[in-house]
Enzyme design. Structure first.
Site, mmCIF file in Angstrom:
data_model
loop_
_atom_site.group_PDB
_atom_site.id
_atom_site.type_symbol
_atom_site.label_atom_id
_atom_site.label_comp_id
_atom_site.label_asym_id
_atom_site.label_seq_id
_atom_site.Cartn_x
_atom_site.Cartn_y
_atom_site.Cartn_z
ATOM 1 N N HIS A 34 41.063 26.064 13.810
ATOM 2 C CA HIS A 34 40.962 25.041 12.768
ATOM 3 C C HIS A 34 41.986 23.954 13.063
ATOM 4 C CE1 HIS A 34 44.241 27.577 11.460
ATOM 5 N NE2 HIS A 34 43.418 28.580 11.223
ATOM 6 N N HIS A 86 49.342 26.946 11.730
ATOM 7 C CA HIS A 86 49.875 28.183 11.150
ATOM 8 C C HIS A 86 51.312 28.361 11.610
ATOM 9 C CE1 HIS A 86 46.408 29.980 9.378
ATOM 10 N NE2 HIS A 86 45.820 30.410 10.472
ATOM 11 N N GLU A 140 39.748 32.912 15.393
ATOM 12 C CA GLU A 140 39.262 31.664 14.792
ATOM 13 C C GLU A 140 40.096 30.460 15.230
ATOM 14 O OE1 GLU A 140 39.816 32.700 10.603
ATOM 15 O OE2 GLU A 140 41.703 31.597 10.617
ATOM 16 N N CYS A 160 52.374 33.959 6.562
ATOM 17 C CA CYS A 160 51.672 32.851 7.225
ATOM 18 C C CYS A 160 51.761 31.635 6.306
ATOM 19 C CB CYS A 160 50.223 33.222 7.499
ATOM 20 S SG CYS A 160 49.297 31.873 8.235
ATOM 21 N N HIS A 186 43.172 31.747 17.708
ATOM 22 C CA HIS A 186 44.240 32.718 17.409
ATOM 23 C C HIS A 186 43.699 33.958 16.731
ATOM 24 C CE1 HIS A 186 43.892 29.945 14.028
ATOM 25 N NE2 HIS A 186 44.204 30.967 13.256
#
Lengths: 154, 154
Positions: free
Chosen positions: A74, A78, A72, A126, A112
């Site tokens: 975004h 992270h 995914e 995370c 990732h």
């Protein structure tokens, strides 16, 4: 920084580790409920919505043998700290070894995925901002492009 | 979220752990240069200013035998993950056991200090917002008040 001290009174100063990817009073949750491109993975929220004064969320993910997280991307970043087992991490167009102690940084809009390998579960912390955008899965076109570099995705 | 993708091109996706509280390409730094109420402690910055798109900083602190961090407070929060050794943590007016795997949360304006115990160094990750206020040491009056509950401070 806007903080709400009153609501924070219930906050836990210490979350005791009890071994094997478990913390006292922290329950296992489903990884995601809105997609299904992952396998053998669950999450635990160590710090998040219940603590109004934290600007971040600290989650622990654990991937059992044969499993992987969503591929995914975004806008939010992270920060990942591997703390158990080993595997691979796809970050951008790189496939990187991941083992206990390694730190990963996923920049905005980088694809990732984390993939477990070996006999032990792959466990990692995370860190994300509490205020963040929703992840989106890669399009078929993006997956095709990644396949030229990476041979872990289906 | 304002991000500067161009400047981020140098960012490291993976910071490999090489054992004993060390990561490839990450240097040991002095703990603080503006106070001296600490002992046998150093820090490493795993993620921070050099990565414009991260909203957080990830630091690793290690306290050698007999050492401790500053007893201090500030508005920004700390999220701490112990990953090596054992000791005690003062958070607010509590003295808590700290051992590998435990997670600590320090809320705004809570006094806090980490103290090493045992033979192994006490190592921990500490997550803070990149944009944050400066810590301040406790006043003599605040220390006196804390002494009623806590017997670790001098």
């Amino acid at each position: 920084m806007a903080v709400d001290m009153k609501v924070d009174k219930k906050k836990r100063s210490r979350i005791p580790f009890i071994g094997e990817g478990c913390w006292q009073g922290v329950e296992k949750k489903v990884y995601k409920s809105d997609s299904s491109d992952f396998k053998n993975i669950h999450r635990k929220v160590l710090l998040g919505k219940e603590t109004p004064s934290t600007p971040i969320e600290l989650r622990y993910f654990e991937i059992d043998p044969g499993g992987y997280s969503s591929l995914e991307k975004h806008e939010h970043t992270h920060t990942v700290i591997i703390c158990r087992g080993e595997g691979k991490a796809i970050v951008g167009e790189e496939v990187l070894d991941a083992k206990s102690g390694d730190v990963f940084f996923v920049a905005p809009h980088e694809s990732h995925q984390f993939i477990q390998q070996g006999e032990e579960p792959l466990g990692f912390y995370c860190i994300v901002n509490k205020d963040r955008d929703r992840p989106r899965l890669l399009s078929e076109e993006e997956k095709e492009r990644l396949k030229n570099h990476v041979n872990f995705i289906d």
